[in-house]
Design an enzyme around this catalytic site. Structure first.
Site, PDB file in Angstrom:
ATOM      1  N   SER A 246      -3.910   8.200  -2.723  1.00  0.00           N
ATOM      2  CA  SER A 246      -4.463   6.917  -2.278  1.00  0.00           C
ATOM      3  C   SER A 246      -5.237   7.022  -0.977  1.00  0.00           C
ATOM      4  CB  SER A 246      -3.331   5.909  -2.178  1.00  0.00           C
ATOM      5  OG  SER A 246      -2.674   5.871  -3.417  1.00  0.00           O
ATOM      6  N   ARG A 261     -12.437  11.073   3.396  1.00  0.00           N
ATOM      7  CA  ARG A 261     -11.837  10.957   4.739  1.00  0.00           C
ATOM      8  C   ARG A 261     -10.376  10.590   4.574  1.00  0.00           C
ATOM      9  NH1 ARG A 261     -14.992   6.434   3.937  1.00  0.00           N
ATOM     10  NH2 ARG A 261     -13.759   4.564   3.525  1.00  0.00           N
ATOM     11  N   ASP A 299      -4.271   4.526  -6.082  1.00  0.00           N
ATOM     12  CA  ASP A 299      -3.161   3.601  -6.394  1.00  0.00           C
ATOM     13  C   ASP A 299      -3.645   2.257  -6.930  1.00  0.00           C
ATOM     14  OD1 ASP A 299      -4.185   2.941  -3.906  1.00  0.00           O
ATOM     15  OD2 ASP A 299      -2.260   2.845  -2.882  1.00  0.00           O
TER      16      ASP A 299
HETATM   17  C1  BGC Z   1      -7.034   4.052   1.134  1.00  0.00           C
HETATM   18  C2  BGC Z   1      -7.164   3.642  -0.311  1.00  0.00           C
HETATM   19  C3  BGC Z   1      -5.840   3.131  -0.829  1.00  0.00           C
HETATM   20  C4  BGC Z   1      -5.310   2.055   0.069  1.00  0.00           C
HETATM   21  C5  BGC Z   1      -3.965   1.516  -0.380  1.00  0.00           C
HETATM   22  C6  BGC Z   1      -6.418   2.950   1.953  1.00  0.00           C
HETATM   23  O1  BGC Z   1      -6.190   3.377   3.249  1.00  0.00           O
HETATM   24  O2  BGC Z   1      -8.293   4.371   1.673  1.00  0.00           O
HETATM   25  O3  BGC Z   1      -7.625   4.714  -1.092  1.00  0.00           O
HETATM   26  O4  BGC Z   1      -6.030   2.643  -2.121  1.00  0.00           O
HETATM   27  O5  BGC Z   1      -5.172   2.556   1.379  1.00  0.00           O
HETATM   28  O6  BGC Z   1      -3.008   2.497  -0.435  1.00  0.00           O
END
Ligand code: BGC
Length: 621
Positions: A246, A261, A299
């Site tokens: 995620s 990133r 996620d």
């Molecule tokens: C991430 C996402 C993720 C979200 C929730 C963010 O910081 O960049 O990819 O889906 O958090 O977990």
């Protein structure tokens, strides 16, 4: 001699009469003096209590007008009929709290401007890379309908914990899930090399297999002793694993994606730009585990899939969103709207593509996002200033810190007495308030957002639960009712702003999909799956989101009624399993072994310690 006849008694009485009036006068004068001195002394004590109490001088105390509580509560009354009220010297605190709360106001006008800009940035992200809303194609082109079956594995890396699960999809919208969860050691979140983190993840997979799937694990070990391949199993026998990762990833295939990133406190520069599936596969192979990473899943995509599997309507969910440590959303977009090039293979027949918006970075340029001094301070103290600006105003990881920074500023204001009393009579708990030096209020990131939920949930007149939490969690001793009211108001304003900002993202996506005006969807619910601590545990978060949705032009009362926001738990497990299943279907044209060959070839090119092909001699082990 008459005088001699005067009884002695009378003489002395007369004498004493004269004496008495003198003593009377004297004592009255003395009493008056004593009283005056006492009054002066008490006043001085109020003004200079630090001298009298030996307390360190905290602040110059403005002289409060001497006043008596108009309705004193009788101490002996067992069941007081009026509320306990602390000494209301603090009109200044109430005023200041109101002013701070107003700074977090996010009006209907702001909200609509936010939605317009969100839709504009969505369009921009569909046309080119490098925009603030990344709009990443996920190569998932359909959502499940609840009939899917099979046994899959999933792992989930996305915040403070790492989860390993095995999921049995029963094919009737139900599933069985077994999982283990472990906290990611802080040092691994900022490890020097990606290998350190991914080796730890592979080790957890091994532990999980040993504990929950001994059969599979030991079969692979036995094969290893007899079979020529160093892995000890044929790739065809491997368990398919969906990898929920995620963080923003530039996905180039259903099981391939390069990290763009890190977010949420992770910072391992070595991993940026690398394929995270290959990084995990390499470490799994080093342990000879019978597991193949076959799908890469954000996620939010998992949440969208899980929601569609467990509550399939005629139409399926259109959006999966996370409001937890971080925030993000993935939605179903018309393929024709995706203008930027997509390199990976995918099924074009549905005409759809699930897009991972990475909305945490919506409006990094701050065209429309609110920006208080505390938002600015917070951003400066993060490892990624200027990035994830929407997330920094919405998600659980940051909300507590905004509250903390606000409170710290209020504590600097000597006129408002937040978390301080002059003496015990100024506190309805008949004590004095103070904050211990070790309080989280004085430590960066020391205020856990969870206390905001306590504040929002405590609606009792005495705010007893919140005051207890302030004591036990933040070491604020004997907070007065006014202190707790101020804290509740501020935390509430920050939470409410977060919920209304969330409505911007959800509302914009609902409008973008055009479902509200699509005649084919007339009367149908517009289903949205959500997960994360904010939607699960922050009281009224969803209600405040709905309030925001109703205020959006193009949605309004009627539109909001059709939007169904439902919790989809375990998206990162079930959803990942579902995508692993989709991936397995896609691989029908390409054998698992071919697919693994590709993963390993790529891994070898990028990662020096990559595991060899089945049949080759390992240089690592
Ligand atoms: C991430 C996402 C993720 C979200 C929730 C963010 O910081 O960049 O990819 O889906 O958090 O977990």
């Amino acid at each position: 001699m008459n005088n001699s006849r005067i009884p002695l008694k009378s003489q002395s009485a007369r004498k004493s009469q004269g004496c008495l009036s003198f003593v009377h006068l004297f004592s009255v004068a003395f009493l008056v003096l004593v009283l005056a001195a006492q009054l002066l002394f008490r006043d001085a004590k109020l003004h200079y209590s630090h001298i009298f109490t030996g307390q360190p001088f905290l602040r110059a105390i403005p002289s409060p007008p001497a006043r008596i509580d108009p309705e004193p509560v009788c101490e002996n009354q067992p069941f007081p009929t009026s509320l306990p009220v602390s000494w209301p010297l603090n009109m200044a605190l109430a005023e200041e709290t109101k002013a701070v709360v107003a700074k977090f106001d996010y009006t209907d006008e702001n909200l609509n401007a936010g939605v317009k800009e969100f839709i504009r940035q969505m369009g921009e992200g569909l046309e080119q890379d490098g925009t603030s809303l990344s709009q990443i194609p996920t190569y998932v082109t359909a959502v499940p309908n609840g009939t899917e079956k099979g046994m899959y594995m999933a792992v989930d890396l996305g915040g403070t914990n790492f989860r390993v699960c095995s999921i049995l999809l029963n094919g009737d919208t139900t599933f069985n899930l077994t999982y283990s969860k472990v906290a990611i050691p802080k040092e691994l979140m900022v490890a020097k090399t990606a290998g350190e983190l991914f080796a730890f993840l592979a080790k957890q997979i091994e532990e999980f297999l040993k504990t929950h799937h001994q059969e599979h694990f030991y079969k692979a070990v036995r094969r290893r002793q007899t079979f020529s391949a160093p892995e000890g199993y044929r790739d065809e026998n491997a368990l398919q694993l969906g990898f929920t990762f995620s963080f923003p990833v530039n996905q180039i295939g259903i099981n391939k994606g390069n990290l763009i990133r890190w977010t949420k406190g992770f910072d391992i520069p070595d991993a940026v730009g690398k394929d995270v599936c290959a990084l995990l596969q390499v470490e799994i192979d080093k342990l000879h585990l019978p597991v193949k990473v076959s799908a890469l899943v954000n996620d939010t995509v998992g949440t969208l899939m899980a929601r569609s599997y467990t509550s399939p309507g005629k139409t399926g969910a259109i959006l999966g969103a996370i409001f937890g440590t971080g925030t993000n959303g993935a939605y179903i977009e018309k393929l024709a709207n995706v203008k930027k090039p997509m390199t990976g293979e995918f099924d074009k027949t549905t005409g759809l593509m699930v897009i991972n918006t990475e909305w945490g970075s919506f409006d990094n340029q701050l065209n429309v996002l609110p920006n208080t001094t505390w938002d600015i301070q917070l951003d400066k103290n993060t490892p990624n200033p200027g990035i994830q600006m929407f997330e920094k105003r919405v998600s659980g990881m940051f909300l507590g810190e905004i509250v903390r920074l606000t409170i710290v500023d209020m504590l600097k204001n000597d006129d408002i007495h937040l978390f301080k009393d002059i003496n015990s009579s100024h506190n309805d708990w008949k004590s004095t308030t103070n904050i211990a030096p070790q309080s989280g209020i004085f430590q960066p990131w020391g205020l856990d957002s969870a206390i905001m939920s306590v504040a929002a949930a405590d609606n009792t007149p005495e705010l007893g639960t919140l005051r207890q939490s302030l004591e036990s969690d933040l070491h604020v001793y004997s907070p007065s009712l006014e202190d707790a009211q101020a804290f509740k108001a501020i935390a509430g304003a920050i939470g409410r702003r977060a919920a209304r900002l969330s409505a911007v993202a959800v509302g914009a996506i609902v409008l973008q999909t055009g479902k509200l005006t699509d005649p084919e969807w007339a009367g149908e619910a517009i289903d949205i799956g959500v997960d994360g601590s904010l939607v699960e545990h922050y009281p009224y978060f969803r209600d405040m989101m709905y309030e925001g949705l109703r205020a959006i032009e193009g949605i309004g009362e009627e539109g909001a009624k059709r939007i169904r926001i439902g919790i989809a738990k375990d998206g990162s497990g079930v959803g990942a399993a579902l995508i692993a299943l989709v991936a397995a279907g896609m691989e029908k044209n390409q054998s698992v072994a071919d697919h693994l060959h590709d993963v390993r070839t790529e891994a070898k090119a990028n990662i020096p310690s990559a595991i060899p092909e089945a049949g080759e001699t390992s240089t690592v082990i």
